[in-house]
Every structure is written in C-alpha cells, then in structure tokens.
Design a protein around this motif. Structure first.
Motif, short mmCIF file in Angstrom:
data_model
loop_
_atom_site.label_atom_id
_atom_site.label_comp_id
_atom_site.label_asym_id
_atom_site.label_seq_id
_atom_site.Cartn_x
_atom_site.Cartn_y
_atom_site.Cartn_z
N GLU A 198 -7.53 -54.34 -19.15
CA GLU A 198 -8.25 -53.86 -17.97
C GLU A 198 -7.34 -53.67 -16.77
O GLU A 198 -7.61 -52.85 -15.91
N ARG A 199 -6.25 -54.43 -16.70
CA ARG A 199 -5.46 -54.45 -15.48
C ARG A 199 -4.12 -53.72 -15.58
O ARG A 199 -3.48 -53.50 -14.57
N ILE A 200 -3.67 -53.37 -16.79
CA ILE A 200 -2.46 -52.56 -16.93
C ILE A 200 -2.90 -51.13 -17.22
O ILE A 200 -3.52 -50.85 -18.25
N LEU A 201 -2.58 -50.24 -16.31
CA LEU A 201 -2.96 -48.84 -16.43
C LEU A 201 -1.74 -48.02 -16.83
O LEU A 201 -0.76 -47.95 -16.10
N ARG A 202 -1.80 -47.40 -18.01
CA ARG A 202 -0.69 -46.59 -18.50
C ARG A 202 -1.03 -45.12 -18.31
O ARG A 202 -2.14 -44.68 -18.62
N MET A 203 -0.07 -44.37 -17.81
CA MET A 203 -0.30 -42.96 -17.51
C MET A 203 1.03 -42.22 -17.51
O MET A 203 2.08 -42.80 -17.83
N SER A 204 1.00 -40.94 -17.14
CA SER A 204 2.23 -40.16 -17.10
C SER A 204 3.06 -40.56 -15.89
O SER A 204 2.57 -41.18 -14.93
N LEU A 205 4.32 -40.20 -15.91
CA LEU A 205 5.25 -40.50 -14.82
C LEU A 205 4.73 -39.94 -13.50
O LEU A 205 4.67 -40.65 -12.47
N ARG A 206 4.35 -38.68 -13.49
CA ARG A 206 3.91 -38.04 -12.25
C ARG A 206 2.57 -38.58 -11.77
O ARG A 206 2.34 -38.69 -10.56
N SER A 207 1.70 -38.93 -12.68
CA SER A 207 0.42 -39.51 -12.28
C SER A 207 0.62 -40.84 -11.58
O SER A 207 -0.05 -41.15 -10.58
N ALA A 208 1.55 -41.65 -12.08
CA ALA A 208 1.82 -42.94 -11.46
C ALA A 208 2.40 -42.75 -10.06
O ALA A 208 2.05 -43.49 -9.13
N GLU A 209 3.30 -41.79 -9.92
CA GLU A 209 3.88 -41.53 -8.60
C GLU A 209 2.81 -41.13 -7.59
O GLU A 209 2.81 -41.60 -6.45
N LEU A 210 1.89 -40.29 -8.02
CA LEU A 210 0.85 -39.81 -7.11
C LEU A 210 -0.18 -40.91 -6.83
O LEU A 210 -0.74 -40.96 -5.73
N THR A 211 -0.41 -41.80 -7.79
CA THR A 211 -1.39 -42.86 -7.61
C THR A 211 -1.08 -43.71 -6.39
O THR A 211 -1.97 -44.09 -5.62
N LYS A 212 0.20 -44.04 -6.20
CA LYS A 212 0.59 -44.86 -5.05
C LYS A 212 0.23 -44.18 -3.74
O LYS A 212 -0.38 -44.79 -2.84
N TYR A 213 0.58 -42.92 -3.58
CA TYR A 213 0.29 -42.18 -2.35
C TYR A 213 -1.21 -42.02 -2.16
O TYR A 213 -1.73 -42.16 -1.05
N ALA A 214 -1.90 -41.72 -3.24
CA ALA A 214 -3.34 -41.52 -3.13
C ALA A 214 -4.05 -42.79 -2.70
O ALA A 214 -5.00 -42.76 -1.89
N ALA A 215 -3.61 -43.94 -3.20
CA ALA A 215 -4.22 -45.21 -2.83
C ALA A 215 -4.04 -45.49 -1.35
O ALA A 215 -4.99 -45.85 -0.64
N ASN A 216 -2.81 -45.36 -0.85
CA ASN A 216 -2.57 -45.63 0.55
C ASN A 216 -3.27 -44.63 1.46
O ASN A 216 -3.77 -44.99 2.54
N ALA A 217 -3.33 -43.38 1.02
CA ALA A 217 -4.02 -42.37 1.83
C ALA A 217 -5.52 -42.66 1.89
O ALA A 217 -6.15 -42.48 2.95
N MET A 218 -6.11 -43.12 0.79
CA MET A 218 -7.53 -43.47 0.80
C MET A 218 -7.81 -44.63 1.74
O MET A 218 -8.78 -44.61 2.52
N LEU A 219 -6.98 -45.66 1.70
CA LEU A 219 -7.18 -46.81 2.58
C LEU A 219 -7.01 -46.41 4.05
O LEU A 219 -7.77 -46.85 4.92
N ALA A 220 -6.00 -45.60 4.33
CA ALA A 220 -5.81 -45.12 5.70
C ALA A 220 -7.00 -44.28 6.15
O ALA A 220 -7.42 -44.34 7.33
N THR A 221 -7.57 -43.52 5.24
CA THR A 221 -8.74 -42.70 5.56
C THR A 221 -9.94 -43.57 5.92
O THR A 221 -10.66 -43.29 6.89
N ARG A 222 -10.16 -44.64 5.17
CA ARG A 222 -11.27 -45.54 5.48
C ARG A 222 -11.10 -46.17 6.86
O ARG A 222 -12.07 -46.29 7.63
#
Length: 458
Positions: A198-222
């Motif tokens: 449940e806690r280890i998420l495996r994905m493509s290289l580019r998806s992982a890179e984008l996940t970090k930015y998307a997470a921080n952008a979502m929190l900043a948006t809130r």
C-alpha cells in the motif's frame, strides 16, 4: 546495503542518517570541507529535531561517515543517491548544474554496476538526461558497465523529517528496471514492512519526477485557496475557522493544509511551484492555476504590513505614520521546528517595516541567525535600516515597549502566553496574528485589540 549519499543538505543528511540508523552503511559526500569537518564533529548545518543525536550515534557506530570526494566512495557501494540542491534559476526553472555535475562524477568513477537514485527535486526528464551523462562518461573511458536510473523523490516535512522518513505516507519509486525497483523496495522495507504494497508506489521514471512537483503544487494551492477565502471572510464579517471546519469535514476535501496564514515559504513550495509552471511553459501550456497560486501567496505576504499600516492611520509604505514606531515580532522561520527562513513571510515584513523607519525587536527559537544572514547578504536594506532591527533572547523581551506584537510563526512556546505580562510590557495591547491561533473573545476579555487572518477585527 552500502549507500553513497551525494549531498549533505536537508534531504541528503536526513536520508543518510536515517538509512544508517536501520543498519545500512552510508557514505555521505559534500564538497564543502568546513561542512564535512563540522559533521564529523557532530555539528549540524541545519536544525531538525532529532537529527544531531542520530548523526552522532551512527557516526560513533561506524554506519555513517562523511567524505569530500565522491571518487572515494562510489566503488564501495551498490546504490548512489543524488541529493544536491536544485535552486530556482533566474528564469524560474530549476538549476540542475549540481545534479549534472554529480552525474559526470558517477560516470567518471564507477567501477561496478550501480543503481543511481535521483532524490533531488528535479523537472520531468532529468533522469533521462542524467542517464545520458553517465553513459557518455563511461563511453569516454571505454567502459561498459550497467547501471539503472531510479527517481525517488522525498516528501519530508521540515520539523518532522525523522518521523516522516521512518513512517512515511508513501514511498515513490520510478524506474523502467524492475530489478532496480526490487532492490529499492528492499531498502525501504523496514519503514513499511507492515503494509509495503500500500505504501510503496512503483511507476515510470517521469511519473515519479512529476509526482513530487504535483504534490507540492497541490499543497500550495490549498494554502493559497484558504488564504483567499480568509480575505473574503474579513471583508464580509465571517470567521475563517468556521468556514475551514465546514469544508474540511467533507471527506472529498479534508482539513489538511486548510489553515489560514501569512503566506507559505520555505525551500520547496515557492521554487517547486515556479519550476512546474516553467515546465508548462516549455511545453506551450498555460499554467493558469499555478500563476494564481503564486500571485495569491505574494499578496498574502503583504497581509501583516497592510493591517499594521491601516491600523495606525496610514496606507502601505506611508513612512509618516509608521516612522519611529516600535514592533515586537514573534517567529522568523517559515514554520515551527526549523531554522529555515527561505521565502519566509517574516523577511517581507521586516524589510517593509525597516524601510518606512520603524524599529523591530525579533525573537525566534531557531531562526535569528539565518534571518540575520539573509538580511545582511540578500536584502536591499542599508546599514542604517538594518540597525533598526534587534534580535532578542526571549518572547517577552521582544515585547518590551513595543507599539504592537506581531506573530508570524506558530512555535509551541507562543501558543499560550502570559497575556497579563504582555499587556504590561507592550505600550498598547495590540496583536497582529499571522497564524490565527488565538481566541478573539479571550483576547477581547483581556483588553487586547486583535487582528487575525480571516477574522473580523475584535
């Protein structure tokens, strides 16, 4: 496992200490001789609760060591983490010079197959570029060595990084090599052994890179959203705390990162939102939401000065109304339990107050030294203006003979002050609360005039 951690900044040092603490052998590398010398003597370059003890203990046990050259450690390890800084460049894009320099070092010195893990926050496509740089260095040397690229972004909260690392919400691993993902899963298994699927998420290289930015952008948006609602609450006489609870109780929304404040800061949100916006522009896409988030946050950092100027009968930057006034400022770091003042609202307010001729007594449990460094080296303030800022040893010392008290960081020691003592110390019982953490009714009973983000003026 044997690990090289290239970079001993916030992410690198915390990760190195935590990996060492669960039995791995970790070699931490940094180019700064003074930093390496300090770390070997147990002196931390940053403040993070629990980090110093962790570093000292694992250094003593021999599971953690510090080195100046990556060439000294790369041939000893199975996994190399890239954990160097990616500061914002002049154009808003992430500056990847340090990441690429480490890639060249890896390609120049590796002598065995490796897993290369990018833990730095980097734009989409950086992992592919790092792979090319390492391969080019190997070709130059005439070597034919295999290596795998993995993106493993960090999601550590400053002030809670040790516990976050040991019990993470999730671990993101991105790679096109299933064997590398298996090894990385085993490395992180001690942190998630009860429910790894449940806690280890495996994905493509580019998806992982984008996940970090998307997470921080979502929190900043809130954060920016609730601050915008707070402005409306002040205008119509509503209470942002009631509104926040009302929307946060909706399971589709939740209450996290819906607390009003004086604007977000730190090393991540500002630069990551800007870097993600730059990525949109590189692909000819309109990042309208991200632009609005940045604009809202910039306006929010004007909240305290605007309230102060209007209270004293002037307009923003009207030196005739604030010149000679003296203010007490509680909290300089962008959040509690850290000494990080990067992009902190306190820096904006201090510059504004000093520019119009006011004086400031500032107190912060950990942020004074970093604030002084920033203002001395990176602000436009002159020596005369900086001379009107005084750092003091306690919260109550800051309040002595001040025209008003300003709270900008919700450190624990500010949660329940002695209001009677403050009332005697201040020239006037006046409080500007940039975190909306006190009760307006209680302060009114104590005789204070109270301004808070998102509340009608008491």
């Amino acid at each position: 496992m044997k690990i090289a951690m290239i970079g001993s900044g916030y992410v690198g040092l915390v990760s190195a200490a935590c990996f060492a603490n669960i039995g791995n052998r970790v070699y931490c590398v940094d180019r700064d001789p003074k930093r390496i010398d300090n770390l070997e003597n147990g002196q931390m370059p940053i403040y993070e609760p629990g980090l110093e003890a962790l570093v000292r203990e694992n250094t003593r046990q021999g599971t953690l060591s510090f080195h100046l050259a990556s060439a000294d450690v790369i041939d000893k390890v199975e996994i190399v983490f890239i954990a160097v800084g990616t500061p914002m460049g002049k154009d808003g894009a992430a500056d990847l010079a340090a990441v690429y320099a480490v890639a060249r070092e890896i390609g120049s010195h590796m002598s065995r197959p490796l897993i290369v893990v990018n833990k730095s926050t980097v734009p989409v496509g950086t992992g592919d570029q790092v792979r090319k740089i390492i391969a080019a260095e190997l070709d130059r040397r005439g070597e034919s060595l295999s290596f795998s690229m993995v993106s493993n972004p960090e999601f550590l909260k400053e002030g809670k990084a040790i516990s976050d690392f040991g019990s993470p919400d999730r671990i993101v691993l991105g790679s096109d090599d299933p064997d590398a993902l298996e090894v990385m899963g085993e490395l992180y298994r001690p942190m998630v052994y009860r429910n790894p699927k449940e806690r280890i998420l495996r994905m493509s290289l580019r998806s992982a890179e984008l996940t970090k930015y998307a997470a921080n952008a979502m929190l900043a948006t809130r954060i920016s959203f609730i601050n915008e609602m707070a402005q409306l609450c002040e205008a119509v006489g509503a209470d942002i705390n009631d509104v926040r609870e009302g929307i946060g109780s909706d399971s589709r929304i939740g209450s996290s990162f819906l607390y009003p404040g004086a604007g977000y800061g730190g090393s991540c949100f500002p630069k990551d939102v800007e870097a993600l916006r730059h990525t949109f522009e590189q692909h000819n896409l309109n990042a309208g939401i991200l632009k609005a988030v940045e604009e809202r946050n910039a306006r929010q950092k004007q909240w305290a000065f605007g309230k102060i100027a209007r209270h004293f009968g002037g307009v923003e930057r009207d030196s005739t109304k604030l010149e000679g006034r003296h203010f007490a400022l509680w909290g300089l770091s962008f959040k509690p339990d850290t000494d990080d003042v990067r992009e902190a609202p306190s820096l904006v307010l201090i510059e504004q107050l000093l520019e119009v001729g006011a004086t400031v007594s500032a107190y912060c449990p950990k942020g004074c030294e970093q604030t002084n460094f920033y203002l001395q080296n990176k602000s436009t303030l002159n020596a005369t203006q900086l001379g009107r800022l005084r750092y003091v040893e306690s919260a109550y010392q800051a309040a002595e003979a001040a025209d008003a008290l300003i709270l900008l960081t919700e450190w624990r020691e500010f949660l329940s002050p002695d209001w009677q003592r403050l009332k005697k110390l201040l020239k006037c019982p006046l409080l500007f609360d940039g975190r909306t953490q006190f009760s307006p009714r209680h302060l009114a009973r104590m005789g204070f005039q109270y301004y808070a983000v998102g509340l009608p003026t008491a």
